[in-house]
Write a protein that holds these residues in place. Structure first.
Motif, PDB file in Angstrom:
ATOM      1  N   ASP A 143     -11.553  17.739  -4.703  1.00  0.00           N
ATOM      2  CA  ASP A 143     -12.168  16.514  -5.204  1.00  0.00           C
ATOM      3  C   ASP A 143     -11.929  16.355  -6.702  1.00  0.00           C
ATOM      4  N   GLY A 195      -8.729  14.758  -7.000  1.00  0.00           N
ATOM      5  CA  GLY A 195      -8.872  13.376  -6.586  1.00  0.00           C
ATOM      6  C   GLY A 195      -9.458  12.504  -7.680  1.00  0.00           C
ATOM      7  N   GLN A 196     -10.489  13.001  -8.357  1.00  0.00           N
ATOM      8  CA  GLN A 196     -11.095  12.245  -9.449  1.00  0.00           C
ATOM      9  C   GLN A 196     -10.094  12.024 -10.585  1.00  0.00           C
ATOM     10  N   GLU A 203      -7.745   9.399   8.609  1.00  0.00           N
ATOM     11  CA  GLU A 203      -8.330   8.531   7.583  1.00  0.00           C
ATOM     12  C   GLU A 203      -7.595   7.199   7.461  1.00  0.00           C
ATOM     13  N   VAL A 238      -2.981   5.239  -2.610  1.00  0.00           N
ATOM     14  CA  VAL A 238      -3.791   6.276  -1.976  1.00  0.00           C
ATOM     15  C   VAL A 238      -3.077   7.609  -2.187  1.00  0.00           C
ATOM     16  N   ASP A 244      -6.397   4.171  -6.231  1.00  0.00           N
ATOM     17  CA  ASP A 244      -7.507   3.430  -5.637  1.00  0.00           C
ATOM     18  C   ASP A 244      -8.404   4.315  -4.771  1.00  0.00           C
ATOM     19  N   SER A 245      -7.846   5.351  -4.168  1.00  0.00           N
ATOM     20  CA  SER A 245      -8.636   6.248  -3.339  1.00  0.00           C
ATOM     21  C   SER A 245      -7.874   7.547  -3.153  1.00  0.00           C
ATOM     22  N   GLU A 284      -1.299  -0.945  -4.226  1.00  0.00           N
ATOM     23  CA  GLU A 284      -2.511  -0.190  -3.927  1.00  0.00           C
ATOM     24  C   GLU A 284      -2.106   1.254  -3.670  1.00  0.00           C
ATOM     25  N   LEU A 343      -7.930   9.183  -9.649  1.00  0.00           N
ATOM     26  CA  LEU A 343      -8.641   7.916  -9.806  1.00  0.00           C
ATOM     27  C   LEU A 343      -8.641   7.482 -11.274  1.00  0.00           C
ATOM     28  N   LYS A 384       0.844  -1.188   0.000  1.00  0.00           N
ATOM     29  CA  LYS A 384       0.000   0.000   0.000  1.00  0.00           C
ATOM     30  C   LYS A 384       0.882   1.241   0.000  1.00  0.00           C
TER      31      LYS A 384
END
Length: 323
Positions: free
Chosen positions: A175, A178-179, A200, A169, A187-188, A167, A182, A143
């Motif tokens: 946002d 963030g999109q 978080e 992050v 993954d997030s 993975e 992605l 991760k």
């Protein structure tokens, strides 16, 4: 030749076009006719006077990555030919119509990529490969937390990490960013303006953290790392002096590392270039990497490119196109 020159340390408008002599190469170098150059955060720091170039690099012409055409070969250069299309990591001088570079620090422009796209590869790919994959040894199924996921470094780190099966992050400032991450394979994402990444990830720790922020992120990074985790720094924009609880580091068996590339010796950069050619360049050849060019400016608008970089409103790479 025309070059973008730092006429004095200060705001973006100190960048001006001036006439300069073409660089004179030595036996181990090539002269590249630059088609495009990447704009990077260190260029901004140099413009402000806080990131001096090595003594053997141009002192007032920024630019750490270029793409273009080989125009002159040094006597010892065997791996390149005149008119070869290359991209290269340079110690400075990239914001110009011509730049000289050690022949061992050049890579072929990947098939299917334009000069504009290729110009945005060297600084980010070299930095990410050296720090994340060589130093921090990110592996399959681990991760990985990337701070500044929508930056040039971040978008490169996302794609290379996903390619090897990690993975991913990311932390981002909106946002929308963030999109975007992605879409590149993350993954997030965690929006640091409305969320605290330490909270978080408290129950979802990570194996590797790539940080360019520094400051109070340091302790938060320590908290979110798993035992045997690795923290790697490539910058410290919010402060480079921190406090470390040595016992906490020992109990979790953490590795804390980091590096800069600009002042590394030529032999190291040559070996790194070869490793990238063998292990990373096939990703581009296979079409498994999305271009992250956000905006292209003509060289005459280098100051506007810097203003965009400093605004942090970009997603991915900012590129200068030479006439």
């Amino acid at each position: 030749m025309k070059a973008i020159v730092i006429t004095s340390f200060g705001a973006a408008d100190v960048l001006k076009i001036e006439e300069r002599e073409k660089p004179v190469i030595n036996d181990d170098e090539v002269l590249i006719r630059v088609k495009a150059a990447g704009v990077n955060r260190p260029d901004v720091f140099q413009r402000k006077g806080s990131y001096p170039p090595p003594p053997d690099a141009p002192q007032d012409i920024p630019g750490l990555e270029v793409a273009g055409i080989v125009e002159v070969l040094g006597a010892n250069v065997k791996q390149w030919k005149i008119k070869d299309k290359v991209c290269a990591l340079v110690a400075g001088g990239g914001y110009a119509e011509y730049v000289k570079v050690n022949a061992g620090h050049c890579l072929p422009v990947p098939e299917g990529l334009t000069f504009l796209e290729a110009a945005g590869l060297p600084e980010t790919v070299f930095t990410v490969w050296s720090n994340v994959f060589q130093r921090a040894a990110l592996k399959l199924d681990e991760k990985f937390l990337i701070h500044g996921g929508s930056s040039g470094i971040g978008t490169t780190a996302i794609q290379l990490a996903k390619y090897i099966g990690a993975e991913v992050v990311v932390t981002v400032g909106s946002d929308e960013k963030g999109q975007y991450c992605l879409e590149l394979g993350a993954d997030s994402f965690i929006n640091y303006k409305s969320q605290d990444f330490e909270i978080e990830l408290k129950d979802k720790p990570v194996d590797v953290v790539l940080d360019m922020i520094g400051g109070d992120y340091f302790q938060k990074n320590i908290e979110v790392l798993k035992p045997d985790g690795r923290l790697v720094y490539i910058n410290a924009m919010e402060g480079n002096t921190v406090s470390l609880n040595i016992m906490q580091m020992m109990r979790k068996r953490l590795s804390i590392t980091g590096s800069t590339l600009r002042n590394r010796e030529a032999a190291f950069k040559t070996a790194l270039t070869q490793d990238i050619l063998e292990k990373v360049w096939p990703i581009f050849a296979a079409g498994q990497y999305k271009s992250t060019v956000f905006k292209v400016f003509p060289m005459e608008q280098a100051s506007k490119a810097h203003e965009l970089m400093e605004s942090s409103q970009h997603l991915g790479k900012i590129i200068l196109e030479m006439n």
